[in-house]
Design an enzyme around this catalytic site. Structure first.
Site, PDB file in Angstrom:
ATOM      1  N   GLY A 125       1.238   4.530  18.768  1.00 26.69           N
ATOM      2  CA  GLY A 125       0.458   4.345  17.572  1.00 26.69           C
ATOM      3  C   GLY A 125      -0.777   4.100  17.375  1.00 26.69           C
ATOM      4  O   GLY A 125      -1.654   4.073  18.221  1.00 26.69           O
ATOM      5  N   GLY A 181      -3.761   1.381  15.690  1.00 22.32           N
ATOM      6  CA  GLY A 181      -4.015   0.214  14.693  1.00 22.32           C
ATOM      7  C   GLY A 181      -5.231   0.094  13.989  1.00 22.32           C
ATOM      8  O   GLY A 181      -5.859   1.372  14.038  1.00 22.32           O
ATOM      9  N   GLY A 182      -5.412  -0.820  13.478  1.00 20.43           N
ATOM     10  CA  GLY A 182      -6.744  -0.582  12.455  1.00 20.43           C
ATOM     11  C   GLY A 182      -7.991  -0.508  13.244  1.00 20.43           C
ATOM     12  O   GLY A 182      -9.032  -0.006  12.884  1.00 20.43           O
ATOM     13  N   ASP A 207      -6.722  -8.517   6.760  1.00 25.74           N
ATOM     14  CA  ASP A 207      -5.827  -7.272   6.631  1.00 25.74           C
ATOM     15  C   ASP A 207      -4.325  -7.766   6.779  1.00 25.74           C
ATOM     16  O   ASP A 207      -3.719  -7.028   7.628  1.00 25.74           O
ATOM     17  CB  ASP A 207      -6.164  -6.296   7.569  1.00 25.74           C
ATOM     18  CG  ASP A 207      -5.782  -4.832   7.057  1.00 25.74           C
ATOM     19  OD1 ASP A 207      -5.718  -4.590   5.945  1.00 25.74           O
ATOM     20  OD2 ASP A 207      -5.948  -3.976   7.924  1.00 25.74           O
TER      21      ASP A 207
END
Length: 993
Positions: free
Chosen positions: A693, A695-696, A820
């Site tokens: 994945g 992430g930010g 966030d």
């Protein structure tokens, strides 16, 4: 008297004394018990208010307690402004028979105010204002001696409470008990505003309280017209009924209130003119009738010479501003924004007072700008946009160092902009657009340390941009379009690292587009069209991570289109009418960019039909031309080719799962826990097959150790990787990264993801976290990996995530603002226990900060608090809002943004629109939540609504959120498993919780 008689008398007096002492002792013992019950129910972690509340101490010596003269009875409890949390045990404290004053204002108290309050019948002073109570307010008819009643801004609700308490058989009606006021004829202060009561007409009981001098009923669902009986309240000095649904005209009877000091009527639906006779209110200092539908002229205002604040914005007033206002010696706040006023401003306006601000924008005013509004050096805002003002900007405002907002756009101003305007040290916005102003931006701008926005488009400004513009480091928006600026853009513009919007179109700029713009990592919008820029398009523009719009059309740009632009996600790309040559990158040859390359005769494409096809000769010629230009402009061409080749090998090896060169980098490992793995175990995992994945701030890989333990590895590519760095800039970046990681690595909490170590090189940063096998809460609620989560599981996730955020806000040496918070950043372990993750946006609150805030805008749409739209000052309360959105996701099962909410609407808006009746409130709940837990779910819904209050001050802290969630713990369900014995009789086999 004989000795025997004296002895008898002594014994009798001694007996009565002992009896009296015993009685007093009994009373004090009872009152001690009541007060210790209060102490047990409340918490005051930030103060020492309860240190003196000990059983071995006299009740009368307790902090906040006052006794009568004999010291035998408590008469006053004042625990206001003490940061208290918890619920008040009214059943206990109202047994204090002599209690006259009860003050709990300005705390964080919650729970309901019970009917037991009515037992405090001797009260003359009651203050429960500015708290977080829920439910309706009980009948208090017994308190007919009450003089002061403060219950404003306390969370008391109407319809919502009715349905939140549907399973509790509450006796509260959800409205304020106005009938309770009928016998309170001595009431002096009535403050009930800022509570969402059920809508009601203006209560007739209020206008019978003829001794009132303070009436605060703002924002409490009052409708209808103001009754004529308001004129009977002749003792009023303050009347506030703002932000309601008041209709009709302002009654002429209001002119009888000659003692009024403040009159607040804003945010209603009032119509008609200001009543004749308003001039009688000669003691009026604050008058606000903004945001209504009032009309007519302002002639009645000219007699109110004591005014300090006049606010009549967003109405339909017309005619001229009375010239007498220029002689007002106390006026400091003046707002007539968005009306239909004509004529000139009084030339002496603000000359006699410490004038604070003026907003007369969006009218039809003309004439010059009054020169003396900052005469005493106190003015903060000058807002005069969209009128017909003429003349020059008075030079006096160059010395107005207190100005934060200077907006005179869309007028007919002429002359040279005074130099000092550009260097105002506290200015946040300078807006002079759409005038006929001349001159240029001067070197004074180096002093504008807080300047965030410059709007100067559509003027006659000229000259070169001074290099000192780079010293205005807070700039995020620059619009100099449609002027006559010339010369080169200073290379130092790259030092404006917060820059997000840059508009230089329609000027006479020359030279090359600065490569230093690459350092402006927040740039989303660049428009440099219609200038005379030359040279190549900097390839570094394609590396701007947030770039959304790029317009370089109608210049003299040459060379090839950088292939790096292919990596951007541009909604607008316009490179038309330049001298670009070579092949259009294949990824840009799409319909979305149709017309983006027109007017470049030497371009070719294999896909875009308007251009000739690229032959092999053309591609070879273009390559040779590019090589020649590169050799001429870069002396170390061979070194760059080798560097590019090295980068190619590195990327190729990563993609193929063979990170040979990646591993050969020089790595530095910093551990924050005892490690059971080596550096190579982690480096081996950075390949495509282990990718799980994004992430930010980087890509995430799964690393499986030899012992079978899984870890999560976030790979953060340095933004300067592959590009020439300034001397020491790489070291500085590494130091900043290490400092932040070390701070976050010190976090030790079961609900915050564990950071094991960091592994860094010059090119990359690796963060090694614990692996959470159940992914994110977002996945489990909204994607194909969705799980049927029961309410107990959802509640466990909510309380765990809340405790993680509470720790970040209150448990660290310096508070950490995550910035966030969202369901995709709440990860779940094998038992679905939550961890707060992804600190790519987190900031540590500095201990020397004056406001405990950060000035960096970040977050995710749908979760971002409303204050993001109007301020850069974001603090812990912004995290609280985002967490409230997560609670709404858990309750409704819906995403923060969905089409059914309506255009530009989010889940908070949608939920609030459903708080109408029983059916609509219950319809909010996710169908996966059982009927047995709907009451528990509604308790959490109430908390979510508090967290998502529009005003940050009304949101609870995370510490309070955790306590409220703990009180909302689901009731334990009991399942009875029934079996049959051989004789056919039923028996209870076992009971399961």
């Amino acid at each position: 008297m004989s000795p025997e008689t004296a002895s008898t008398t002594y014994r009798r007096n001694h007996f009565f004394l002992l009896l009296l002492i015993g009685f007093i002792s009994t009373v004090s013992s009872d009152e001690l018990e009541f007060l210790l019950n209060l102490k047990t129910a409340l918490s005051a972690s930030d103060t020492k208010v309860f240190d003196s509340w000990r059983s071995d101490n006299s009740v009368c010596n307790f902090t906040g307690i006052t006794c009568d003269d004999s010291g035998s009875s408590v008469t006053k409890i004042d625990l206001s402004h003490q940061n208290l949390t918890g619920s008040i045990p009214f059943d206990s404290i109202c047994q204090l028979q002599s209690l006259e004053k009860l003050s709990f204002g300005f705390n964080y108290l919650h729970g309901s105010v019970t009917e037991d309050l009515n037992k405090c019948s001797k009260l003359n002073y009651l203050d429960l204002g500015n708290n977080l109570f829920s439910g309706g307010f009980p009948d208090i008819s017994s308190m007919n001696g009450l003089l002061y009643l403060y219950v404003n801004s306390s969370g008391f609700s109407g319809i919502l409470f009715e349905f939140l308490s549907i399973y509790r058989n509450s006796e509260f009606s959800g409205t304020f008990p106005w009938s309770s006021l009928e016998n309170m004829t001595e009431l002096i202060v009535l403050s009930v505003g800022d509570n969402p009561f059920d809508k009601t007409p203006f209560p007739e009981q209020v206008v019978k309280l003829v001794n009132l001098n303070w009436l605060y009923m703002a924002n409490c669902s009052i409708g209808g017209e103001i009754p004529a009986g308001i004129g009977d309240l002749t003792e009023l000095i303050n009347f506030e009924i703002s932000s309601n649904d008041i209709t009709g005209e302002i009654p002429i009877e209001i002119t009888k209130l000659v003692k009024l000091w403040q009159l607040e009527l804003w945010g209603n639906n009032l119509t008609g003119k200001l009543p004749v006779g308003l001039r009688n209110l000669t003691k009026l200092e604050f008058f606000d009738a903004s945001i209504n539908n009032l009309e007519g002229n302002l002639s009645e205002i000219r007699f109110l010479s004591q005014l300090k604040s006049l606010q009549l914005l967003e109405n339909k007033f017309s005619g001229e501003i009375p010239p007498e206002l220029g002689e007002f010696k106390h006026l400091v706040d003046f707002s007539l924004y968005r009306n239909q006023l004509t004529g000139t401003l009084p030339p002496q306006l603000g000359s006699f007072s410490d004038f604070n601000f003026i907003d007369v924008s969006e009218n039809f005013l003309s004439g010059p700008i009054p020169p003396n509004m900052c005469k005493n050096g106190k003015m903060t805002e000058l807002l005069m946009l969209q009128n017909n003002f003429t003349g020059e900007i008075p030079a006096s405002y160059s010395d107005c160092k207190t100005l934060t907002r200077f907006r005179v756009s869309n007028n007919m101003l002429t002359g040279v902009v005074p130099n000092g305007i550009w260097g105002l040290p506290n200015a946040e916005i300078i807006d002079i657009a759409m005038n006929n102003l001349e001159g240029g931006i001067t070197s004074d701008i180096a002093n504008a340390k807080t300047l965030g926005q410059i709007f100067a488009a559509h003027n006659r400004l000229s000259g070169e941009l001074p290099p000192e513009i780079s010293k205005a480091t807070s700039l995020n928006t620059i619009d100099l379009s449609h002027n006559q600026f010339s010369g080169k853009i200073p290379a130092t513009i790259g030092e404006l690292t917060q820059l997000s919007s840059l508009h230089f179109q329609n000027n006479k700029f020359t030279g090359q587009i600065p490569k230093s713009l690459r350092s402006c990592g927040s740039l989303t919008d660049i428009n440099m069209a219609y200038n005379s820029f030359s040279g190549q398009i900097p390839a570094d523009l394609g590396l701007l991570p947030t770039l959304n719009s790029l317009n370089l059309s109608s210049n003299q740009l040459s060379g090839q289109i950088p292939s790096s632009l292919s990596s951007t996600r541009l909604s607008l790309l316009d490179l038309s009418n330049n001298k670009l040559a070579g092949a259009i990158p294949e990824s840009l040859s799409v319909d979305a960019y149709n017309g983006s390359f027109a007017g470049n005769l030497d371009l070719c494409s294999q896909k875009v039909s308007q251009f000739r096809r690229c032959s092999s000769d053309t591609r070879r010629t273009s390559t040779q031309l590019r090589t020649v230009i590169t050799c001429l402009s870069i002396a170390s061409a061979i070194a760059l080719i080798l560097l590019a080749y090295f980068s190619y090998l590195k990327n190729k090896s990563l993609k193929e799962g063979q990170p040979r060169s990646f591993k050969e980098d020089s790595w530095n490992i910093k551990s924050f826990h005892v490690l059971s793995f080596m550096e190579d175990d982690i480096l081996d995992s950075i390949n495509e097959k282990n990718f799980i994945g994004k992430g930010g701030s980087g890509q995430v890989y799964r690393a499986t150790l030899k012992n079978g333990v899984d870890l999560a590895v976030k790979h953060i590519q340095n933004s300067d990787s592959g590009h020439r760095k300034k001397k020491h800039s790489g070291n500085q970046k590494s130091m900043e990264f290490d400092a932040e990681v070390e701070t976050l690595s010190s976090i030790r909490h079961v609900n915050v993801v564990k950071l094991f170590c960091s592994i860094t090189s010059e090119e990359s940063n690796l963060l090694v976290y614990e692996y959470l096998p159940n992914g994110s809460l977002w996945d489990r609620l909204h994607t194909s990996k969705k799980l049927g989560l029961d309410w107990e599981t959802r509640y466990g996730i909510a309380i765990g995530a809340a405790k993680g955020l509470e720790y970040l806000h209150h448990g660290c040496e310096r508070p950490v603002i995550h910035r966030d918070v969202k369901s995709s950043n709440i990860l779940l372990d094998e038992h679905l226990k939550p961890r707060i993750a992804d600190f790519g946006l987190a900031k540590i609150v500095q201990t020397d900060s004056t406001d405990g805030s950060t000035h960096v805008i970040a977050g995710t749409h749908g979760y971002m608090a409303p204050e993001y739209g109007y301020t850069y000052k974001v603090n812990e309360k912004s995290d609280v809002y985002s967490f409230g959105v997560v609670l709404l996701e858990l309750i409704t099962g819906k995403k923060p943004m969905e089409a059914e909410y309506g255009e530009n609407k989010d889940i908070v808006y949608w939920v609030c629109s459903k708080l109408k009746n029983k059916e609509t409130v219950l319809s909010l709940l996710d169908s996966g939540i059982s009927d047995a837990h709907k009451e528990d779910t509604l308790k959490v819904l109430k908390i979510a609504i508090k967290c998502t209050s529009r005003l940050p001050a009304l949101r609870p802290t995370m510490r309070t959120v955790v306590k409220m969630l703990e009180e909302a713990k689901p009731c334990e369900l009991v399942s009875i498993i029934i079996t049959k014995e051989n004789d056919g009789k039923k028996k209870i086999d076992k009971i399961l919780p």
